[in-house]
Scaffold this motif. Structure first.
Motif, short mmCIF file in Angstrom:
data_model
loop_
_atom_site.label_atom_id
_atom_site.label_comp_id
_atom_site.label_asym_id
_atom_site.label_seq_id
_atom_site.Cartn_x
_atom_site.Cartn_y
_atom_site.Cartn_z
N MET A 157 0.86 -1.18 0.00
CA MET A 157 0.00 0.00 0.00
C MET A 157 0.90 1.23 0.00
O MET A 157 1.90 1.27 0.74
CB MET A 157 -0.93 0.02 1.21
CG MET A 157 -1.92 1.18 1.18
SD MET A 157 -3.20 1.09 2.45
CE MET A 157 -2.24 1.43 3.91
N SER A 158 0.57 2.19 -0.84
CA SER A 158 1.39 3.40 -0.90
C SER A 158 0.51 4.60 -1.23
O SER A 158 -0.54 4.47 -1.86
CB SER A 158 2.50 3.26 -1.95
OG SER A 158 1.95 3.10 -3.25
N ALA A 196 3.89 8.02 1.92
CA ALA A 196 3.91 6.95 2.92
C ALA A 196 3.60 5.63 2.24
O ALA A 196 2.87 5.60 1.24
CB ALA A 196 2.89 7.23 4.03
N TYR A 197 4.15 4.55 2.76
CA TYR A 197 3.87 3.24 2.21
C TYR A 197 3.98 2.18 3.30
O TYR A 197 4.69 2.34 4.30
CB TYR A 197 4.80 2.91 1.04
CG TYR A 197 6.24 2.71 1.42
CD1 TYR A 197 6.73 1.44 1.78
CD2 TYR A 197 7.13 3.78 1.42
CE1 TYR A 197 8.06 1.26 2.12
CE2 TYR A 197 8.46 3.61 1.76
CZ TYR A 197 8.92 2.35 2.11
OH TYR A 197 10.25 2.15 2.46
N TYR A 230 7.00 -3.18 6.72
CA TYR A 230 7.81 -1.99 6.49
C TYR A 230 6.87 -0.78 6.38
O TYR A 230 5.90 -0.82 5.61
CB TYR A 230 8.63 -2.11 5.21
CG TYR A 230 9.60 -3.27 5.22
CD1 TYR A 230 10.90 -3.09 5.66
CD2 TYR A 230 9.20 -4.54 4.80
CE1 TYR A 230 11.80 -4.17 5.66
CE2 TYR A 230 10.07 -5.60 4.80
CZ TYR A 230 11.37 -5.42 5.24
OH TYR A 230 12.25 -6.46 5.25
N TYR A 231 7.18 0.24 7.14
CA TYR A 231 6.38 1.46 7.11
C TYR A 231 7.33 2.62 6.82
O TYR A 231 8.14 3.01 7.67
CB TYR A 231 5.66 1.66 8.43
CG TYR A 231 4.99 3.02 8.58
CD1 TYR A 231 4.27 3.59 7.54
CD2 TYR A 231 5.09 3.73 9.79
CE1 TYR A 231 3.67 4.81 7.70
CE2 TYR A 231 4.49 4.96 9.95
CZ TYR A 231 3.78 5.51 8.90
OH TYR A 231 3.18 6.73 9.03
N GLY A 232 7.26 3.14 5.59
CA GLY A 232 8.11 4.25 5.22
C GLY A 232 7.29 5.50 4.99
O GLY A 232 6.14 5.44 4.56
N ARG A 233 7.86 6.66 5.30
CA ARG A 233 7.14 7.92 5.11
C ARG A 233 8.13 9.07 5.07
O ARG A 233 9.26 8.96 5.56
CB ARG A 233 6.09 8.14 6.18
CG ARG A 233 6.58 8.50 7.56
CD ARG A 233 6.87 7.30 8.37
NE ARG A 233 7.18 7.58 9.77
CZ ARG A 233 7.81 6.76 10.58
NH1 ARG A 233 8.24 5.57 10.13
NH2 ARG A 233 8.02 7.08 11.84
N ASN A 380 6.31 0.96 -2.41
CA ASN A 380 6.17 2.39 -2.69
C ASN A 380 6.00 2.67 -4.18
O ASN A 380 6.60 3.58 -4.74
CB ASN A 380 7.38 3.17 -2.16
CG ASN A 380 7.05 4.64 -1.94
OD1 ASN A 380 5.89 5.01 -1.80
ND2 ASN A 380 8.08 5.48 -1.92
N THR A 381 5.20 1.83 -4.81
CA THR A 381 4.95 1.99 -6.25
C THR A 381 3.50 2.37 -6.47
O THR A 381 2.59 1.70 -5.98
CB THR A 381 5.26 0.69 -7.00
OG1 THR A 381 6.63 0.36 -6.83
CG2 THR A 381 4.95 0.84 -8.48
#
Length: 696
Positions: A157-158, A196-197, A230-233, A380-381
């Motif tokens: 999810m992104s 965010a993803y 993984y939680y990126g932002r 993150n796509t």
């Protein structure tokens, strides 16, 4: 958990949209600067002098997880658990976006080039490869204290929000009458607003309803999980007061495309000016079929200094731990947690677009459009939703109406409607299906205002179809081939110059305005000459006399026109001197009388000689010998001389009678050729003679 997921999805429908922006409106040839969204080549050779967009927004959402009825969704007593229908698979997806087009404009640069400058603010949220069955069963099983095992695997999810400032250049590449090609390129500077993803890797969950024994000997459920989250932002919120700050995030992107038009009636749109140069009507669509191909959103936004949380969820927790999870800090206490700081690349939703537009007749068109994502699922796509859309439309300069019928990935078939009325455009690719179906899985809507400045219908004061600025005679109607001027009659012969083959010389109508000439020089003008290319006498209407039998005697003088003859015989064949004729000549010749011992002709010989002349005239080409003979009385010399003189006397009479001397030869034989004995008087009389014989 199920309620949380469903709630998140339907919140997104109010917040997101892009991939399929302005469905229906972008098929319109009068969409103006918006055309760069689908294909940057669209603005070349457009119907606009300039087009200024003030503000426009488009929202879109599609999913294959949950469907609800529009009336139920908007009702005050709506409940997800009872009113939403779930479509659970091991691969559920959703996608949504918002596309706000700010102040933008386009204008033409010369006759073949156009430029556009545009601004856009966009957000997009995608989720892929969720196991909907597992999510639903897990939530129900925990609530109902039932054992459950799920293998979620990988999911993604992104979400990303960014602004664009773009510059488009479009150029006509080929203008070969019926075949027209143009190309365009958009360069975009990207400013990120937030990213965010969440990504799951090899996630499994095993729930045991009686897995743990409490101190009071009662049991409690346990939740055993494995895998990584993984939680990126982007780091754009202050941890204490959540004040938003624009992140240090930017990048570049580009779009490119080509458009081909087939223009079978090209000649109808060409205007020839008074200076002889041609121009094409700018205010008209000229194609019967238009094909477009484009690549959009190639690029990425780099967020510098982003945060990436990694949760290794290889652990077993109790039902109580699960019920107490409220935020990320609770998760950090339950699972192995590692946080890192790194730049994050948010890739744009690159897509391939194909468009075919058919002008059915006049203002009616049928458009086929396909949008195909070129991004696969991944961390993150961002991905667009694949789409095939068939849109019939009515289109004119100030008003257009369209009814898109579209097949969307995730949400299925939808029917919409939209319109453009001067500066206003609004519509939806799903409004008809939204209000006519019992449930929906997606929806979209758009609206906006612009200032269009169209190419107008050129002023044509004389109504001859040629604009005044291109018309050599703007106040007098005339054909396009004469620069809009009426045809004149320069030489005053009543034949207009466009039909007069000799516009500077007066001539009759029947000779296309040219004076009659004498082509063959026989003094007879061509209009009266029946043989204009061959000289002939006036009395034969300018044609040469014929000679049918080819004997050099014209038929008019030829007594035998169909039988080759001689000029001397008036075109008839020469008669043959037969043996009978020869005998007849000599019979006459033997009766020619001379004075005794002399070469003088007696008068009674004249009728005989006249008859001989008449016979010779019947054979004008025959040659004869006049032969003189004597008896043997006298000397041989004297007889020879006398025979020559008598032959010559007959020849002269015949010449004087009209026989050509070239046909006659006089010969004297003296006494050398007797025809009887000279011993007797009778024999000697026969030997004194003249013979006329055919020359051999």
């Amino acid at each position: 958990m199920k309620r949380v997921v469903v709630a998140i999805i339907f919140v997104m429908v109010t917040l997101t949209a892009k991939a399929q922006s302005y469905v229906g409106f972008l098929t319109d040839n009068y969409s103006g600067v918006h055309g760069v969204i689908a294909n940057p080549a669209n603005i070349a050779d457009s119907r606009f002098k300039t087009d200024i967009n003030l503000i426009g927004a488009s929202g879109f959402f599609a999913n294959d997880y949950v469907g609800v009825g529009f009336s139920e969704l908007t009702g005050s007593d709506f409940e997800f658990d009872t009113d939403a229908n779930l479509y659970l698979t091991d691969n559920n997806n959703f996608s949504g976006n918002i596309d706000i087009m700010g102040p933008s404009f386009m204008f033409n640069v010369g006759k073949t080039s156009s430029i556009a400058i545009f601004t856009r603010a966009r957000t997009i949220l995608t989720g892929n490869e969720f196991n909907g069955e597992s999510i639903d069963d897990l939530d129900d099983s925990i609530d109902e204290s039932q054992d459950f095992m799920v293998n979620e695997g990988d999911f993604y999810m992104s979400g990303n929000g960014w602004a664009e400032i773009g510059l488009t250049y479009a150029q006509v590449l080929l203008n070969n009458e019926q075949h027209f090609l143009k190309g365009g390129l958009s360069l975009k500077y990207l400013q990120g607003f937030g990213n965010a993803y969440v990504t799951g890797k090899n996630v499994t969950i095993d729930y045991d309803a009686d897995g743990a024994t409490l101190p009071d000997s009662s049991t409690s459920g346990t939740l055993e999980s494995t895998g990584d989250l993984y939680y990126g932002r982007s780091g754009d919120y202050d941890d204490d007061d959540y004040d938003y700050e624009v992140p240090d995030a930017n990048g570049f992107g580009f779009d490119l495309g080509v458009v081909y038009e087939w223009r079978p009636d090209y000649d109808k749109y060409v205007v020839k000016g008074a200076d002889g140069e041609t121009s094409v009507m700018k205010n008209k669509n000229k194609y019967k079929l238009k094909l477009g191909l484009s690549l959009t959103d190639i690029g990425a936004v780099k967020y510098k200094g982003g945060l990436i949380d990694n949760y290794n969820i290889n652990n077993t927790i109790t039902q109580e731990d699960y019920d107490n999870i409220e935020d990320s800090e609770d998760l950090q206490n339950l699972y192995t947690f590692v946080q890192s700081n790194a730049d994050i690349n948010a890739k744009l939703p690159t897509a391939l677009h194909f468009n075919a537009d058919w002008n059915i007749k006049n203002h009616f068109y049928l458009n086929l459009n396909t949008d195909l994502t070129l991004r696969s699922s991944g961390e993150n796509t961002m991905r667009t939703v694949n789409l095939v859309s068939l849109t019939p439309r009515f289109e004119s300069k100030w008003f257009s109406f369209y009814v898109p019928i579209s097949g969307y990935q995730y949400s299925g078939l939808q029917i919409g409607a939209g319109l453009r009325a001067g500066p206003l455009y609004l519509g939806s690719g799903s409004i008809i299906s939204t209000f006519t179906r019992s449930e929906i899985k997606g929806a979209d809507v758009y609206a906006g205002l612009k200032i269009p400045v169209y190419y107008g219908q050129p002023k044509d004061s004389d109504g001859d179809g040629i604009p005044n600025k291109e018309d050599g005679c703007p106040k007098k109607a005339g054909p396009i081939e004469n620069n809009g001027c009426p045809w004149g009659d320069t030489d005053g012969d009543s034949v207009l110059d466009n039909e007069d083959q000799c516009p500077d010389k007066a001539g009759p109508v029947e000779n296309n305005g040219c004076p009659w000439v004498d082509t063959d020089g026989d003094t007879l003008l061509d209009n009266e000459d029946q043989c204009v290319d061959v000289a002939g006498p006036v009395e034969n209407n300018g044609c040469p006399w014929p000679d049918s039998d080819g004997d050099s005697v014209f038929d008019k003088d030829d007594d035998c026109p169909n039988e080759m003859g001689t000029v001397a015989n008036n075109g008839c064949p020469e008669p043959v001197v037969t043996e009978e004729v020869q005998k007849s000549l000599n019979a006459y010749a033997k009766t020619i009388l001379f004075t005794t011992g002399k070469s003088t002709l007696k008068d009674e010989s004249t009728p005989v000689l006249v008859d001989i002349i008449s016979i010779l005239n019947e054979y004008p080409n025959a040659k004869f010998t006049v032969e003189g003979h004597t008896d043997s009385i006298g000397s041989v010399v004297t007889n020879q001389k006398l025979s020559e003189q008598r032959a010559q006397a007959v020849l002269q009479f015949l010449v004087k009678g009209g026989i050509s001397p070239s046909r006659l030869t006089a010969i004297g034989y003296g006494e050398s050729k007797p025809i009887a004995t000279n011993m007797y008087k009778d024999g000697r009389q026969k030997n004194r003679r003249v013979e006329i014989n055919l020359a051999q």
